[in-house]
Design a protein around this motif. Structure first.
Motif, PDB file in Angstrom:
ATOM      1  N   UNK A   1      15.222 -11.850  -4.136  1.00 61.86           N
ATOM      2  CA  UNK A   1      14.456 -12.020  -5.267  1.00 61.86           C
ATOM      3  C   UNK A   1      14.129 -13.510  -5.395  1.00 61.86           C
ATOM      4  N   UNK A   2      13.200 -14.447  -5.293  1.00 64.26           N
ATOM      5  CA  UNK A   2      13.078 -15.844  -5.478  1.00 64.26           C
ATOM      6  C   UNK A   2      13.119 -16.230  -6.730  1.00 64.26           C
ATOM      7  N   UNK A   3      13.955 -17.377  -7.240  1.00 67.51           N
ATOM      8  CA  UNK A   3      13.923 -17.896  -8.477  1.00 67.51           C
ATOM      9  C   UNK A   3      12.770 -18.415  -8.690  1.00 67.51           C
ATOM     10  N   UNK A   4      12.361 -19.279  -7.347  1.00 70.51           N
ATOM     11  CA  UNK A   4      11.196 -20.150  -7.502  1.00 70.51           C
ATOM     12  C   UNK A   4      10.601 -20.249  -6.206  1.00 70.51           C
ATOM     13  N   UNK A   5       9.343 -20.678  -5.864  1.00 73.82           N
ATOM     14  CA  UNK A   5       9.311 -21.202  -4.394  1.00 73.82           C
ATOM     15  C   UNK A   5       8.376 -20.157  -3.730  1.00 73.82           C
ATOM     16  N   UNK A   6       8.181 -20.345  -2.343  1.00 73.55           N
ATOM     17  CA  UNK A   6       7.392 -19.480  -1.495  1.00 73.55           C
ATOM     18  C   UNK A   6       8.223 -19.632  -0.146  1.00 73.55           C
ATOM     19  N   UNK A   7       7.968 -18.627   0.623  1.00 75.98           N
ATOM     20  CA  UNK A   7       8.349 -18.389   2.085  1.00 75.98           C
ATOM     21  C   UNK A   7       6.938 -18.044   2.615  1.00 75.98           C
ATOM     22  N   UNK A   8       6.411 -18.951   3.417  1.00 77.48           N
ATOM     23  CA  UNK A   8       5.115 -18.397   4.043  1.00 77.48           C
ATOM     24  C   UNK A   8       5.176 -18.301   5.632  1.00 77.48           C
TER      25      UNK A   8
END
Lengths: 374, 311, 516
Positions: free
Chosen positions: C317-324
């Motif tokens: 689960x990401x605390x912030x940001x994106x993986x695209x």
């Protein structure tokens, strides 16, 4: 044990030469027989020490379990709830969870079934019976919902939380059967008789072999489907290796919650068949020890379809035989508890392959509290 | 309602709590040792009940202290099976634990039945008198709550001190923690993991047996099946809440006992509330504690996992 | 119980090993090994994974026994039957998996298992002793911090310190530098030299040759359980030749980086943060990887690598940001990551495979819940076995038996099985976490080739590793992780040990963006 497709693993970390399936089955069968034999011998020793004749006792036991139509009916009507709880618990066990809350869920299911049946008291049986079954299952599920959520979201150990809910169930049923559900004429705590249109009738008169026993067959068939299904495989995978399963897109929380709900639903169904079939009334002790022994049955059967069936029949026979022995020979029925415990202990050691595979999964998922640190 | 404002209500509840907590204190301290060493003893319930029955059967014809001691030894005897199957033969601890619980309940039920003659005299012991500590017991309210207890309670408090010392100030205590946290590293340092785990398990069996004996000889006096009523499992919750500290386990046991006593005592205050409802209080508190302790409890890393020595 | 280092050890050769052999099942781990450790020397024992180095170390330390042969210690016959006996005789073994108990402090570890320690633990004196030794060697080992909370390099120092405090007369260091950065390795070498000058001979086990020139006096080479070079002078030795002797077939070591055509950006990571209770997490990471490009993520283990690997494969689960990936946001969904063609080679084979399941179930596990091999929700065993058979053939898993249990395979074949599962189709993004860790040279080469192949097929490859050799063999570009942050980023041509060392030790200022 019939099913070896999933259960039959040596499960040892050391890469030993693999045995072929046939040999593994033989090993598994012979260890099972050995464990049973050991339990019988030790049980006999205990009787000898307390001055009883084991031969008379065991004869009385076998007689009480298989010796007559009535005895067979007793054995089957005791084996059925154990098998149903065993199958439900097995779904959770295969996913790496040990729920001992079936005890409370059976009680909840019995209350749910009774209350639902009373609602449909004037309807046709074709409506009342399924409605009560559903009521039982839903109450059973409700009784495990909080432990399931706690396990999924806070990693609270399911053994302990379901145990607390069993205490709640025991207190709840004591209250209900002493107060609102108690008929004015009753002296001891109990409910009104179960509504007639919801009764699961006797199959053979003069025995207690009732229609509810067939529920066990239906659940057994569903379990056969489950272990061969893709969804069942994904739950098994989670049980074997949770982090791998999650990396393959299987939601751990969903596995935890669903498998516990399934076990709760089956235990609830047991509450229903005990109330609607065996006892036709609800008592405080309606769950007797079904919940606890259902877990033991699931363990001993390696959580496989055939294994659970055999274990449930064995335990059903031990319990009905034990009671018969108590009334005919005066030897306490607790002896069958002892033999059942010895069976579990005998199977726990290294060489019962199904159990090894199962317990590895249980340990992969085990936590008393919080995430397991590496 | 007004009773709730009276100090005697609370001092009686505290006193009752300590009394009810006494068996739990023994059992949970023993289990803390086992779990710190990495052994999950789900058979604790079995150790307790066998300790209870044995203590009665010894104390009835002889004396309570002897019964108490032998009760502990009986628990230890059952724990020996745990040692044999799980520690030495590597059987799953959860399965063996359940097996021992059933074995304990079954065996005590069996012995109780075969030794009880219909119409005969029940085996029983008279309950111990309270030991008053001069002066201190006379302190108003507080004295009742804290100082008027049987020697089983006093001994359990002494045990807390000794166990706390052993756990944190001796090499044995360090070894126990080491084999539970990091058995491989401990073994690499030359600690005999299986031996320490065996000792910790036997301690837990002995103290579990003492817990059962204290329940029997200190507050019940006669046997009934299922006498221990899941107290062994409650001890497990107490340990989690205490995050495996000895002091914490003693406090946790008291907290549970306190709420159990509160349930009983509130029954006299709220006569309209069903007793069953009030009796849920300790279990409800246990559930809440279990849930919130997930925030702080750090379970020993190796808990529940068997250690198989290499080569 | 403490003895001063250098305080007159008994005369005689510190360690002499004669004709020692040891078998494990069908494997001859050591065959007739002769070896001598002289006074006042640092002796390097080198060899590939599986050459028998650690087995020899364990025999000398007393943890395992030899089948035949004899040893002497400082001139006395030496036949230890346990590690405790070895320690009592003055042999200390600092292993790859350190033997400090993680839930205890250094002071507690000092007394735990110590021969002749009193039964009561005296916290104050143990603490004083740790501090005294720490000062003596100019280290800063904290006495009352839990080992859990200490960085790896400090744990290692603590363990060496405890060994000395216990009166070690001979020190065995087993792959001590394998998880260290360049700066920490330097500090370790200095500590070794210090110990040598105090008179403690050191047996230094490694499979990394370059650092030995600076560190050791003599070297012995093991290959497949046999001594192929005994006690050569390190300064005179040709390391290239030593490498040949270690491996036998050097072509396995040679890395032929294929020419790979660079495509467009396939993986974009923006402002990525993960908070984890288990490890350090990662904070504000930004980078892009193009098709055909191999990005190396280096850092000392425990600096956020696990969180990064999980984030890139949708498991955290990401605390912030994106993986695209190819324009599709897969953040926090393993299912979406798989659908987008992200493949993941797990660092640890025990978490990357279902050990008790069959090869067939493992090879096809990526299709679970896809409906690919099912009818009415029931799995079709025949179809699964057939498909798995093809995969196993293609990825050369031995034995090629779909019905075998994954646990029955060797480490290298388990790694190949994992690759078969993950790389069945050419991945859009391959996250390879320590892909060659612990493998023998042949299996390691096969895994390197898999990574190159994934890039050649147009995939973006991220190699996460604490092993600098692995990264320099594979990567085109490197980012350095320190405490969950990127501290440096550069093309592989610019990689120097100074620059890398500074970044791995967190001496470089955190970079907010590091895209190439």
């Amino acid at each position: 044990m019939a099913d070896t497709s999933i259960g039959g693993d040596v499960g040892d970390a050391s890469p030993e030469p693999l045995e072929d399936e046939g040999r593994r089955l033989t090993t598994s069968l012979s260890t099972s027989c050995l464990a049973v034999l050991m339990a019988i011998v030790l049980g006999g020793l205990i009787m000898l020490m307390s001055g009883e004749n084991p031969l008379t006792a065991y004869t009385a036991m076998v007689d009480g379990a298989f010796g007559s139509e009535f005895a067979l009916g007793e054995t089957l009507s005791r084996a059925a709830p154990l098998a149903i709880v065993g199958y439900g618990t097995a779904v959770a066990l295969r996913a790496g969870l040990i729920t001992i809350g079936a005890q409370g869920q059976v009680v909840a299911g019995a209350i749910g079934a009774l209350v639902t049946a009373q609602l449909f008291e004037s309807g046709p049986s074709a409506v009342a019976i399924p409605a009560a079954a559903l009521g039982g299952a839903l109450f059973g599920m409700a009784w495990v919902l909080i432990p399931a959520l706690l396990r999924a979201h806070f990693n609270v150990n399911e053994i302990l939380s379901t145990l607390l809910f069993t205490e709640f169930a025991a207190l709840l049923i004591e209250y209900l059967l002493n107060n609102p559900l108690k008929p004015p004429t009753a002296i001891t705590p109990q409910s009104d008789p179960y509504p007639d249109n919801g009764i699961l009738g006797l199959i053979i008169d003069g025995t207690r072999f009732h229609a509810g026993v067939f529920v066990a067959v239906a659940i057994g068939l569903l379990f056969v489907w489950w272990v061969r299904s893709d969804r069942g495989f994904s739950y098994d995978l989670y049980g074997e290796n949770p982090s791998l399963a999650q990396s393959l897109g299987i939601s751990g929380n969903r596995v935890i919650i669903n498998s516990l709900l399934i076990s709760g639903a089956t235990a609830g169904l047991v509450g229903w068949i005990q109330a609607a079939g065996l006892l036709q009334r609800v008592y405080v002790q309606i769950a007797s020890d079904i919940g606890f022994f259902g877990l033991v049955v699931a363990f001993l059967g390696g959580a496989t379809p055939g294994g659970v069936l055999v274990a449930a029949l064995l335990f059903g026979a031990l319990q009905s035989g034990g009671l018969a022995m108590q009334s005919s020979e005066g030897i306490p029925a607790s002896l069958s508890d002892i033999i059942q415990a010895l069976l579990l202990l005998g199977f726990s050691i290294r060489y019962a392959p199904q159990i090894i595979r199962l317990t590895r999964g249980v340990m992969a998922n085990f936590t008393l509290i919080g995430k397991r640190r590496k | 309602m007004s009773q709730l404002l009276e100090a005697t209500f609370w001092s009686a509840t505290v006193a009752g709590g300590l009394r009810l907590a006494t068996p739990l204190i023994y059992a949970s301290i023993g289990e803390t040792f086992a779990q710190r060493a990495g052994v999950l003893n789900l058979g604790l319930e079995g150790y307790m009940i066998i300790g209870a029955l044995t203590s009665l059967y010894v104390a009835d014809p002889t004396a309570a202290p002897l019964g108490f001691l032998v009760g502990g030894l009986a628990g230890m005897g059952l724990a020996l099976i745990m040692v044999l199957l799980s520690i030495r033969l590597f059987a799953n601890q959860v399965v063996v634990g359940f097996g021992l619980t059933i074995l304990g309940i079954g065996t005590t039920g069996y012995i109780f039945h075969v030794t009880t003659d219909v119409g005969g005299r029940d085996r029983q012991v008279s309950l111990p008198s309270e030991i008053d500590i001069p002066l201190l017991s006379d302190i108003p309210w507080l004295g009742d709550a804290v100082f008027g207890h049987s020697w089983y309670t006093w001994l359990s408090l002494g045990l807390v001190l000794v166990a706390g010392f052993v756990a944190s100030r001796t090499i044995f205590g360090l070894e126990v923690k080491a084999v539970g946290e990091d058995p491989d590293a401990a073994a690499a340092k030359g600690v005999d993991v299986l031996r320490i785990r065996t000792q910790a398990t036997l301690i837990s069996g002995f103290l579990g047996g003492l817990g059962g004996a204290a329940l029997m000889l200190g507050s019940v006096g006669r046997f009934q099946p299922y006498l221990t009523a899941n107290r062994g499992f409650i001890a497990l919750i107490v340990i989690i809440m205490a995050s495996w500290s000895i002091w914490g386990a003693a406090v946790g046991a008291f907290v549970f006992g306190f709420f159990e006593a509160l349930g009983f005592n509130l029954n006299n205050v709220f006569v309209d509330v069903p007793i069953e409802g009030l009796n849920t209080i300790p279990f409800f508190v246990a559930l809440v504690i279990l849930t919130v302790s997930a925030r702080w409890a750090r379970m020993p890393r190796g808990l529940g996992e068997n250690y198989v020595p290499t080569v | 119980m403490t003895s001063e280092p250098g305080a007159d050890p008994a005369t005689g050769t510190p360690l002499s090993v004669r004709g020692v052999s040891r078998r494990f099942g069908s494997v001859q781990a050591l065959a007739n090994v002769d070896f001598t450790l002289e006074a006042g020397e640092i002796h390097a024992l080198v060899g590939e994974n599986g050459a028998g180095k650690s087995t020899l170390a364990k025999i000398v330390a007393g943890s395992i026994r030899s089948d035949s042969g004899s040893m002497s210690l400082f001139g006395q016959p030496y036949r230890p039957t346990s590690r405790r006996e070895g320690a009592a005789a003055g042999v200390a073994h600092v292993r790859q998996q350190l033997s400090l108990v993680r839930g205890l402090t250094v002071a507690q570890n000092l007394q735990l298992g110590r021969p002749g320690a009193p039964a009561i633990f005296n916290a104050a004196s143990a603490r004083a002793e740790v501090e005294r030794w720490s000062d003596e060697f100019s280290l800063s080992v904290p006495a009352e911090t839990l080992v859990d909370d200490m960085p790896l390099a400090v744990r290692q120092q603590a363990e060496i310190l405890i060994a000395v405090a216990w009166g070690a007369r001979l020190l065995i260091l087993d792959e001590p530098s394998s998880a260290l950065g360049p700066l920490e390795t330097k500090a370790l070498i200095a500590l070794c030299h210090r110990l040598r000058s105090e008179g403690t001979p050191i047996l230094y086990i490694s499979h990394r040759l370059p650092e030995l020139a600076e560190l050791a006096d003599r070297l012995t080479v093991l290959r497949a359980g046999r001594v192929v070079v005994e006690g050569a002078d390190v300064r005179a030795a040709d390391l290239r030749e030593v490498a040949t002797l270690m491996i036998g077939d050097v072509s396995l070591l040679e890395v032929n980086r294929p020419e790979i055509e660079r495509g467009t950006t396939r993986l974009t990571v923006t402002d990525l943060s993960v908070s984890s209770t288990q490890e350090i997490g990662c904070h504000g990471l930004n980078f892009e990887v193009a098709g055909g490009e191999i990005l190396g993520v280096v850092g000392i283990a425990g600096n956020g690598q696990d969180s990064l690997a999980k984030a890139l494969t949708g498991q955290a689960k990401l605390a912030s940001g994106h993986v695209v990936v190819d324009g599709e946001d897969i953040s926090g969904s393993a299912r979406q990551a798989i659908a987008a063609g992200v493949a993941h080679l797990h660092e640890d084979r025990s978490t990357g495979l279902a050990a008790a399941f069959t090869v067939a179930d493992n090879a096809t596990a990526r299709h679970v819940r896809s409906g690919r091999f099912t009818r009415f929700g029931v799995r079709l065993a025949d179809k699964i076995a057939r498909h798995a058979g093809e995969l196993v053939e293609r990825f050369q898993v031995r034995p090629p038996d779909p019905a075998a249990r994954a646990s029955s395979l060797s480490g290298g074949n388990q790694q190949k099985l994992m690759a078969a599962r993950e790389l069945e189709k050419n991945p859009t993004v391959l996250v390879a976490h320590g892909p060659t860790k612990g493998l023998d040279p042949e299996a390691a080469k096969a895994m390197r080739d898999r990574c190159f192949a994934a890039a050649q097929a147009g995939g973006a490859v991220v190699v996460i590793s604490a092993d600098l050799d692995e990264v320099s063999d594979l990567a085109h570009r490197v980012v350095v992780l320190y405490r969950g942050r990127v501290t440096d980023a550069f093309p592989i041509e610019d990689m120097t040990s100074e620059r890398l060392g500074a970044a791995m030790a967190g001496l470089t200022e955190t970079m907010e963006a590091a895209s190439g």
